[in-house]
Design a protein around this motif. Structure first.
Motif, short mmCIF file in Angstrom:
data_model
loop_
_atom_site.label_atom_id
_atom_site.label_comp_id
_atom_site.label_asym_id
_atom_site.label_seq_id
_atom_site.Cartn_x
_atom_site.Cartn_y
_atom_site.Cartn_z
N ALA A 64 0.81 -1.22 0.00
CA ALA A 64 0.00 0.00 0.00
C ALA A 64 0.85 1.27 0.00
O ALA A 64 0.32 2.37 -0.11
N VAL A 65 2.17 1.13 0.13
CA VAL A 65 3.05 2.29 0.14
C VAL A 65 3.15 2.86 -1.27
O VAL A 65 3.28 2.11 -2.24
N ARG A 66 3.07 4.17 -1.40
CA ARG A 66 3.13 4.83 -2.70
C ARG A 66 4.35 5.75 -2.78
O ARG A 66 4.88 6.18 -1.76
N LYS A 67 4.74 6.06 -3.99
CA LYS A 67 5.83 7.01 -4.21
C LYS A 67 5.46 8.34 -3.57
O LYS A 67 4.34 8.82 -3.74
N GLY A 68 6.38 8.92 -2.82
CA GLY A 68 6.10 10.16 -2.11
C GLY A 68 5.63 9.92 -0.68
O GLY A 68 5.56 10.86 0.10
N GLY A 69 5.30 8.67 -0.34
CA GLY A 69 4.89 8.34 1.02
C GLY A 69 6.10 8.19 1.94
O GLY A 69 7.26 8.29 1.50
N HIS A 70 5.84 7.97 3.21
CA HIS A 70 6.91 7.83 4.19
C HIS A 70 6.93 6.42 4.77
O HIS A 70 5.88 5.86 5.07
N ILE A 71 8.15 5.87 4.95
CA ILE A 71 8.34 4.58 5.61
C ILE A 71 9.57 4.67 6.50
O ILE A 71 10.37 5.60 6.38
N VAL A 72 9.72 3.69 7.39
CA VAL A 72 10.90 3.61 8.24
C VAL A 72 11.83 2.55 7.66
O VAL A 72 11.42 1.40 7.46
N ILE A 73 13.07 2.95 7.36
CA ILE A 73 14.09 2.02 6.90
C ILE A 73 15.28 2.12 7.85
O ILE A 73 15.81 3.21 8.06
N LYS A 74 15.65 0.99 8.44
CA LYS A 74 16.78 0.92 9.37
C LYS A 74 16.65 1.95 10.50
O LYS A 74 17.60 2.61 10.88
N GLY A 75 15.42 2.12 10.99
CA GLY A 75 15.16 3.00 12.12
C GLY A 75 15.11 4.48 11.80
O GLY A 75 15.05 5.30 12.71
N ARG A 76 15.13 4.85 10.52
CA ARG A 76 15.12 6.25 10.12
C ARG A 76 13.88 6.57 9.29
O ARG A 76 13.48 5.77 8.44
N PRO A 77 13.26 7.74 9.49
CA PRO A 77 12.10 8.12 8.66
C PRO A 77 12.58 8.51 7.27
O PRO A 77 13.51 9.31 7.11
N CYS A 78 11.95 7.93 6.24
CA CYS A 78 12.37 8.15 4.86
C CYS A 78 11.18 8.47 3.98
O CYS A 78 10.07 8.00 4.23
N LYS A 79 11.43 9.22 2.89
CA LYS A 79 10.42 9.52 1.90
C LYS A 79 10.72 8.66 0.67
O LYS A 79 11.83 8.69 0.13
N VAL A 80 9.73 7.90 0.22
CA VAL A 80 9.90 6.96 -0.88
C VAL A 80 10.04 7.73 -2.20
O VAL A 80 9.21 8.59 -2.52
N ILE A 81 11.10 7.41 -2.96
CA ILE A 81 11.29 8.04 -4.27
C ILE A 81 11.09 7.05 -5.41
O ILE A 81 10.88 7.45 -6.54
N ASP A 82 11.16 5.73 -5.12
CA ASP A 82 10.95 4.74 -6.16
C ASP A 82 10.50 3.42 -5.54
O ASP A 82 10.98 3.05 -4.47
N ILE A 83 9.57 2.75 -6.22
CA ILE A 83 9.09 1.43 -5.79
C ILE A 83 9.09 0.52 -7.01
O ILE A 83 8.63 0.92 -8.08
#
Length: 163
Positions: free
Chosen positions: A26-45
Motif C-alpha cells: 500500500a506504500v506509494r511514491k512520495g509516502g513515508h516509511i521507516v528504513i533501518k530505524g530512520r524516517p524516509c520519503k519513498v522516491i521509487d518502488i
C-alpha cells in the motif's frame, strides 16, 4: 493496610506512537516509511512477481527526510512495515543566537528555543546561512517550517514574509 506507592511520571505526552503500521503493497511514491530505524520519503518502488513461496516483493528506494541519505529496503507486499508519523508546523523566527540556536514562536504565542540551525546536506547548510543572514539583518519577518518525525525536529524551509 497496604502501603500506597505514589507513581511518578517523567513525561507528559499523550502516548501517541511515533510510527503506524502500513502494508508494504500500500506504500506509494512520495509516502513515508521507516528504513533501518530512520524516517524516509519513498522516491521509487518496484514490485516483483510472486515467487515459489507465493509473495510478491516490493523494493523501496527512499531518502532519509533529515539527512538526505539514500536507503533501500525489500519487503513482501503482504507484510506490514512501519510508517513514521510526520508532522509539519509553521513558526515565526524571533532570533538566532551565536551558538546557532533559533528562537521560534508558533501562532498561539508559544516559544521554543531547542532547535539549532539545520545542517547535514548542502541544501540545509545554505538554508542555515540564509536564515542566519536574514535574522541578523532584522529587516523582515521570517517564517520557517519545522518537520517532526520519530522524536527528531528540524527546520526544513523558510519564507521571508515582508521586506
Amino acid at each position: 493496610m497496604a502501603d500506597e506507592v505514589a507513581e511518578e511520571f517523567e513525561t507528559a505526552d499523550a502516548g501517541a506512537s511515533k510510527t503506524v503500521p502500513i502494508q508494504a503493497g500500500a506504500v506509494r511514491k512520495g509516502g513515508h516509511i521507516v528504513i533501518k530505524g530512520r524516517p524516509c520519503k519513498v522516491i521509487d518502488i518496484s514490485t516483483s512477481k510472486t515467487g515459489k513461496h507465493g509473495h510478491a516483493k516490493c523494493k523501496f528506494v527512499a531518502l532519509d527526510i533529515f539527512t538526505g541519505d539514500k536507503k533501500e529496503d525489500m519487503q513482501p507486499s503482504s507484510h506490514n512495515m512501519d510508517a513514521p508519523v510526520v508532522d509539519k508546523k509553521e513558526y515565526q523566527v524571533l532570533m538566532v543566537d551565536d551558538e546557532g540556536f533559533v528562537t521560534l514562536m508558533d501562532e498561539d504565542g508559544n516559544q521554543r528555543e531547542d532547535l539549532k540551525l539545520p545542517h547535514g546536506t548542502d541544501d540545509l547548510e545554505k538554508l542555515a546561512k540564509d536564515l542566519k543572514d536574514q535574522a541578523d539583518a532584522g529587516e523582515a519577518d521570517i517564517s520557517v517550517t519545522v518537520v517532526s518525525a520519530m522524536g527528531t525536529d528540524m527546520i526544513m524551509s523558510m519564507k521571508v514574509l515582508n521586506s
